[in-house]
Design an enzyme around this catalytic site. Structure first.
Site, PDB file in Angstrom:
ATOM      1  N   HIS A  17      -8.178   0.733   2.250  1.00  0.00           N
ATOM      2  CA  HIS A  17      -7.852   0.479   3.655  1.00  0.00           C
ATOM      3  C   HIS A  17      -8.630   1.428   4.586  1.00  0.00           C
ATOM      4  O   HIS A  17      -8.047   2.117   5.431  1.00  0.00           O
ATOM      5  CB  HIS A  17      -6.348   0.616   3.899  1.00  0.00           C
ATOM      6  CG  HIS A  17      -5.881  -0.141   5.115  1.00  0.00           C
ATOM      7  ND1 HIS A  17      -4.627  -0.678   5.227  1.00  0.00           N
ATOM      8  CD2 HIS A  17      -6.506  -0.448   6.291  1.00  0.00           C
ATOM      9  CE1 HIS A  17      -4.490  -1.273   6.401  1.00  0.00           C
ATOM     10  NE2 HIS A  17      -5.626  -1.145   7.067  1.00  0.00           N
ATOM     11  N   GLU A  62       0.845  -1.191   0.000  1.00  0.00           N
ATOM     12  CA  GLU A  62       0.000   0.000   0.000  1.00  0.00           C
ATOM     13  C   GLU A  62       0.883   1.245   0.000  1.00  0.00           C
ATOM     14  O   GLU A  62       1.944   1.253   0.635  1.00  0.00           O
ATOM     15  CB  GLU A  62      -0.923   0.009   1.224  1.00  0.00           C
ATOM     16  CG  GLU A  62      -1.894  -1.164   1.238  1.00  0.00           C
ATOM     17  CD  GLU A  62      -2.785  -1.181   2.492  1.00  0.00           C
ATOM     18  OE1 GLU A  62      -2.662  -0.247   3.313  1.00  0.00           O
ATOM     19  OE2 GLU A  62      -3.580  -2.123   2.631  1.00  0.00           O
TER      20      GLU A  62
END
Length: 630
Positions: free
Chosen positions: A513, A491
């Site tokens: 997320h 990420e």
């Protein structure tokens, strides 16, 4: 050493108390007046002009008393109110005033009528209180003040202190112009700008030292105090746009807090961490061994999230750094998103939404099903899994769960003996496993092959637990009819471009997320984690620490508390108590907790201690960290 013959001159308003007394009196006497707020604002404006020296004090006093319209009988209520508004650090250092009362004076432009009864409780007699006095008419109305009193005149404090002709070093503690001019006039040796209640730039700029609280003043002067190290000297660094309530909570408790909106690289953090006592992060900042080696004063790391894989917990433990996280605060947020995703996937809402956004009307019931009566498989039956189980059952789903630990079922949930048993029966599988590295590719080709044809997969746990290539293949082949993914193997550190193989696939919900990212969750975390940090810094409590022995401690009022962190080897407690016995320390309480690697012992002592005992305890073999709390 404490200087012999030192004298301490305190202001009253906004120093000994958190408020300006005449402002409080105005709020009391103007109750019911239609223009009450207007008059109060005017009184406060006049107060500030006088404090900053922009108008003469005499003028300030005359104007305020005319606006007050107060009576002698109001003063009793004012005293009661002011007793509730003693400055916090003054209140918890009451012992200083009692023990050093012979050297303490109050010089105030306020009024003895309300100052005397307040400071009397701090062992300061009326004959060491120098202040104005009110004038009353025959009916008891306050109509003025004694104009002959030196403190009624501009720069009256200078003349008052001159007349006292005090021996030794004279230190003035106050918040305004009338306080610092005493040092400028050469009749006081030092001026401490007291900013606990109000920060006045003029006073701070003209101070020998800025004291955000009395603890700081006492620390600088090496005087006895409630806590050994002032909170304003404890530096807290909050990264990654932690909710501002965390900043507020920690700042209000007296700590020095810096808020940074983004995460820091290892190199950046190594430069920034020196001198920091508490580090607050979310999921992106990596607290590595190199970072910890550079952290010369670090006591605590607070993870404002559930996961702690971004923190080298073992290195933290070896360095005596306690780690706290927020394992419960965003549970509800994650569960609600999971419920929403289950419904959206089962109804094929996202393909229909995409179609209509592109101008296509496709009203159909094909592949659109209710969740009622369907089987939900929950992998990981912890806080999130259990709450999801309850809510899913409430909307009519049959819940199955699998966990590596033995977990008691809630409601009608059915425990599966193996992962394969759960996968083979579930219409929707949702992942809520922890960040153990052993969970990498927990769901891969083999596990997907064990799922029902047309089943759906939701991952709100960790990005690395699902083999993305295997998931993409299963979605393209039709083995799985949908998926919702909130976490990814890699990420970005900040918002911007992002690429995943899952992009563009039908009936796949992708979110960045945000499972726990609701305003409510972030606020809960901003309360929970700072409370754990403050509890450890203020009392030594380690309850809910991720990497440390847990100790819950009672509060002590008349004791000293020593915190000792050491390697868990035989004989340490004996050595600690040998030192305490050598210096004739009387132990009123002792608390020890250990794990396989470290021991944490807290000792409460009920008498004054020799500074040499601290040096001796720090030298005990295998000591990791030692701290005197108070």
């Amino acid at each position: 050493m404490i200087a012999v013959g030192r004298k301490y001159v305190f202001d009253f308003d906004s120093t000994l108390t958190r408020v300006e007394a005449l402002d409080v009196l105005a709020e009391m006497t103007l109750q019911g007046r239609s223009n009450r707020e207007e008059i109060i604002n005017e009184i406060q404006k006049i107060t500030n002009l006088g404090i900053d020296g922009d108008i003469s004090f005499t003028e300030s006093l005359e104007k305020r008393i005319k606006l007050l319209k107060a009576h002698k009988n109001d003063l009793e209520g004012l005293v009661t109110e002011l007793k509730q508004k003693i400055s916090k650090s003054i209140e918890h250092n009451k012992e200083f005033f009692q023990n050093f009362s012979d050297d303490i004076y109050v010089i105030s432009c306020g009024f003895k009528e309300f100052i005397d009864p307040i400071v009397e409780e701090y062992n300061i007699p009326s004959d060491r209180v120098y202040a104005n006095t009110f004038k009353f008419d025959g009916e008891g109305n306050i109509v003025g003040f004694d104009e002959k009193n030196v403190l009624a005149s501009h720069n009256g404090k200078i003349e008052c202190l001159k007349r006292l002709d005090l021996d030794g070093e004279v230190q003035v503690i106050g918040d305004g112009y009338s306080d610092y001019v005493m040092r400028e006039a050469g009749i006081a040796d030092k001026f401490f700008a007291y900013t606990e209640n109000v920060h006045r730039e003029k006073a701070a700029n003209n101070a020998d030292h800025v004291a955000p609280n009395l603890d700081e003043f006492l620390f600088v002067n090496d005087l006895p105090r409630k806590i050994s190290y002032p909170k304003n000297r404890i530096k807290i660094l909050l990264l990654e746009n932690v909710h501002p309530a965390a900043f507020d909570n920690l700042s209000e408790d007296g700590f020095s807090v810096e808020l940074v909106q983004h995460s820091l690289s290892e190199e950046e953090l190594i430069k920034k961490i020196k001198g920091v006592h508490v580090l607050g992060i979310r999921s992106k900042t990596q607290v590595t061994q190199k970072v910890l080696e550079a952290a010369n004063k670090l006591l605590v790391v607070g993870a404002f999230c559930i996961g702690t894989t971004q923190i080298d917990l073992e290195s933290c433990k070896q360095k005596g750094v306690v780690v706290f996280n927020a394992p419960y605060s965003n549970t509800r947020s994650v569960v609600e998103l999971a419920i929403g995703q289950i419904i959206m996937l089962m109804r094929h809402v996202f393909p229909r939404s995409t179609e209509i956004h592109s101008g296509r009307w496709n009203k159909t019931a094909t592949n659109s099903r209710e969740v009622r009566g369907k089987n939900l498989g929950v992998i990981g039956y912890g806080n999130i899994g259990k709450q999801l189980s309850v809510l899913a059952e409430a909307i009519g789903m049959r819940v199955y769960y699998y966990d590596v630990e033995d977990r008691l079922a809630l409601g009608n949930a059915i425990k599966c003996a193996t992962l394969e048993d759960l996968l083979s029966v579930s219409d929707v599988v949702t992942l809520h496993v922890d960040d153990n590295k052993a969970n990498k590719n927990f769901i891969g080709n083999r596990e997907i092959g064990q799922m029902k044809d047309g089943a759906m997969l939701i991952n709100l746990s960790r990005g690395f637990v699902v083999d993305i290539e295997a998931l993409v293949s299963a979605l393209k082949s039709g083995k799985l009819s949908g998926a919702a993914v909130d976490v990814y193997p890699e990420e970005p550190r900040s918002n911007g471009d992002f690429i995943t193989q899952l992009q563009g696939l039908s009936n796949v919900i992708l979110t960045p997320h945000v499972g726990g990212s609701t305003e409510e969750a972030q606020r809960n975390i901003a309360d929970f984690v700072p409370n754990k940090i403050m509890d450890y810094i203020n009392s030594g409590n380690t309850v809910d620490a991720v990497n440390f022995p847990n100790i819950r401690l009672p509060k002590q009022s008349n004791a000293h508390r020593f915190l000792h962190i050491h390697k868990n080897v035989p004989g340490i407690m004996a050595k600690i108590n040998e030192v305490l016995a050598k210096y004739e320390m009387n132990i009123s309480g002792q608390y020890l907790s250990t794990d396989s690697e470290v021991g944490y012992v807290i000792t409460d002592l009920d008498k004054e201690y020799n500074k040499e005992v601290v040096k001796a305890l720090k030298k005990v073999e295998n000591t990791i960290k030692f701290r005197v709390l108070y």
